[in-house]
Design a protein around this motif. Structure first.
Motif, PDB file in Angstrom:
ATOM      1  N   LEU A 115      30.355  24.061  59.383  1.00  0.00           N
ATOM      2  CA  LEU A 115      30.613  25.176  58.477  1.00  0.00           C
ATOM      3  C   LEU A 115      29.306  25.849  58.087  1.00  0.00           C
ATOM      4  CD1 LEU A 115      32.879  26.586  56.794  1.00  0.00           C
ATOM      5  CD2 LEU A 115      32.173  25.102  54.901  1.00  0.00           C
ATOM      6  N   ALA A 116      29.254  27.162  58.243  1.00  0.00           N
ATOM      7  CA  ALA A 116      28.084  27.933  57.809  1.00  0.00           C
ATOM      8  C   ALA A 116      28.283  28.314  56.351  1.00  0.00           C
ATOM      9  CB  ALA A 116      27.918  29.175  58.671  1.00  0.00           C
ATOM     10  N   VAL A 117      27.370  27.886  55.497  1.00  0.00           N
ATOM     11  CA  VAL A 117      27.487  28.189  54.073  1.00  0.00           C
ATOM     12  C   VAL A 117      26.246  28.940  53.601  1.00  0.00           C
ATOM     13  CG1 VAL A 117      28.928  26.163  53.661  1.00  0.00           C
ATOM     14  CG2 VAL A 117      26.448  26.022  53.301  1.00  0.00           C
ATOM     15  N   GLU A 118      26.436  29.653  52.513  1.00  0.00           N
ATOM     16  CA  GLU A 118      25.347  30.421  51.891  1.00  0.00           C
ATOM     17  C   GLU A 118      25.398  30.189  50.397  1.00  0.00           C
ATOM     18  OE1 GLU A 118      24.297  35.094  50.813  1.00  0.00           O
ATOM     19  OE2 GLU A 118      25.857  34.611  52.288  1.00  0.00           O
ATOM     20  N   TYR A 119      24.240  29.955  49.808  1.00  0.00           N
ATOM     21  CA  TYR A 119      24.132  29.890  48.348  1.00  0.00           C
ATOM     22  C   TYR A 119      23.756  31.282  47.848  1.00  0.00           C
ATOM     23  CZ  TYR A 119      24.260  24.773  48.451  1.00  0.00           C
ATOM     24  OH  TYR A 119      24.648  23.467  48.620  1.00  0.00           O
ATOM     25  N   ARG A 120      24.495  31.761  46.866  1.00  0.00           N
ATOM     26  CA  ARG A 120      24.240  33.125  46.394  1.00  0.00           C
ATOM     27  C   ARG A 120      24.444  33.204  44.888  1.00  0.00           C
ATOM     28  NH1 ARG A 120      28.088  37.542  48.768  1.00  0.00           N
ATOM     29  NH2 ARG A 120      27.418  36.505  50.708  1.00  0.00           N
ATOM     30  N   ALA A 121      23.536  33.872  44.217  1.00  0.00           N
ATOM     31  CA  ALA A 121      23.679  34.170  42.794  1.00  0.00           C
ATOM     32  C   ALA A 121      24.190  35.597  42.665  1.00  0.00           C
ATOM     33  CB  ALA A 121      22.349  34.012  42.073  1.00  0.00           C
TER      34      ALA A 121
END
Length: 271
Positions: A115-121
């Motif tokens: 799974l490709a995940v991204e942390y984003r604010a």
């Protein structure tokens, strides 16, 4: 004069069992032309064979007996054909759903890619929203109706959304199959808008998310939820707050469901 045959012979002519023919008689769907007063033996006219064949085929299409009766007693051909078309459309929709479930099941048999995940604010932002307590079984109808109202309101105010549409789903939506859903369209900073009836101006709170993109239609949406939620559980706890979905490419943007792109945003912290 039309020839008549015994119920057993009629069963052979129509491939409907004697038990079935008796049941159809009991419910006034296919009545014999005569019943012997002494023996109770039923006799059918050979001119009833086409009607019996039609009933058999409609049952093969899983049409309920009351609907078959409505077809056979329709006042005219137009009414009969309308009933048949409506049932065929329901069958086609069910077939499409079955195909989608089969495809989704096959995907479970294929090793999943990481799974490709991204942390984003994401900072807080204003939006025009429709809020409802929605059953999971009704969400496919509720969302298009909600977004139609929202985009109609923005078009009337000559406002262009600066970001994709989205929804938030409360925990109870998944726990109880019914819960609070908020459909929203982001607004430009400083936009002036009098919200129409049934809509409201809201502010989506600033949050940190772990985000994954779901590609394709929503039949396998649970797989993306499962993978992303598992990742969050393994790498740090989630907030017990609504999950957001951002519809990068959705039904309003593309007619081909395989082209849909949805960001699933799992809340993990406040900014």
């Amino acid at each position: 004069m039309t020839a008549t045959v015994s119920i057993g012979e009629f069963a052979r002519l129509t491939h409907l069992s004697v038990k079935t023919l008796r049941h159809y008689h009991d419910i006034d769907l296919l009545e014999p032309v005569s019943i012997d007063a002494g023996s109770g033996y039923r006799r059918y006219g050979v001119d009833q064979v086409p009607r019996a064949h039609l009933i058999r085929r409609l049952r093969a299409l899983d049409m309920p007996l009351p609907q078959i009766k409505a077809v056979l007693t329709a006042p005219n051909e137009a009414a009969r054909d309308a009933s048949l078309r409506a049932h065929l459309e329901r069958m086609e929709a069910e077939l499409a759903r079955t195909r989608a479930v089969v495809a989704s099941l096959r995907s479970l048999l294929t090793p999943a890619a990481p799974l490709a995940v991204e942390y984003r604010a994401i900072p807080a932002f204003p939006a025009l929203a429709v809020t409802g307590r929605v059953a999971m079984a009704e969400i496919d109808q509720w969302c298009p109706d909600a977004f139609y109202r929202l985009h109609t309101a923005l078009a009337a105010a000559d406002i262009t959304a600066p970001a994709p549409d989205g929804c938030t789903y409360a925990m109870e939506f998944f726990e109880d199959e019914i819960g609070a859903v908020v459909a929203f369209v982001p607004l430009p900073a400083g936009a002036r808008l009098e919200p129409p009836a049934g809509t409201a101006l809201i502010e989506l709170p600033a949050r940190r998310f772990v985000i994954a993109v779901h590609a394709g239609d929503f039949d396998s949406f649970d797989l993306t939820y499962g993978a992303l939620g598992s990742y969050v559980a393994e790498h740090g706890g989630a907030l017990a707050e609504p999950v957001r979905e951002n519809y990068l490419v959705g039904p309003g943007d593309h007619d081909d469901p395989s082209q849909y792109r949805t960001e699933v945003c799992w809340p993990i912290g406040r900014l």
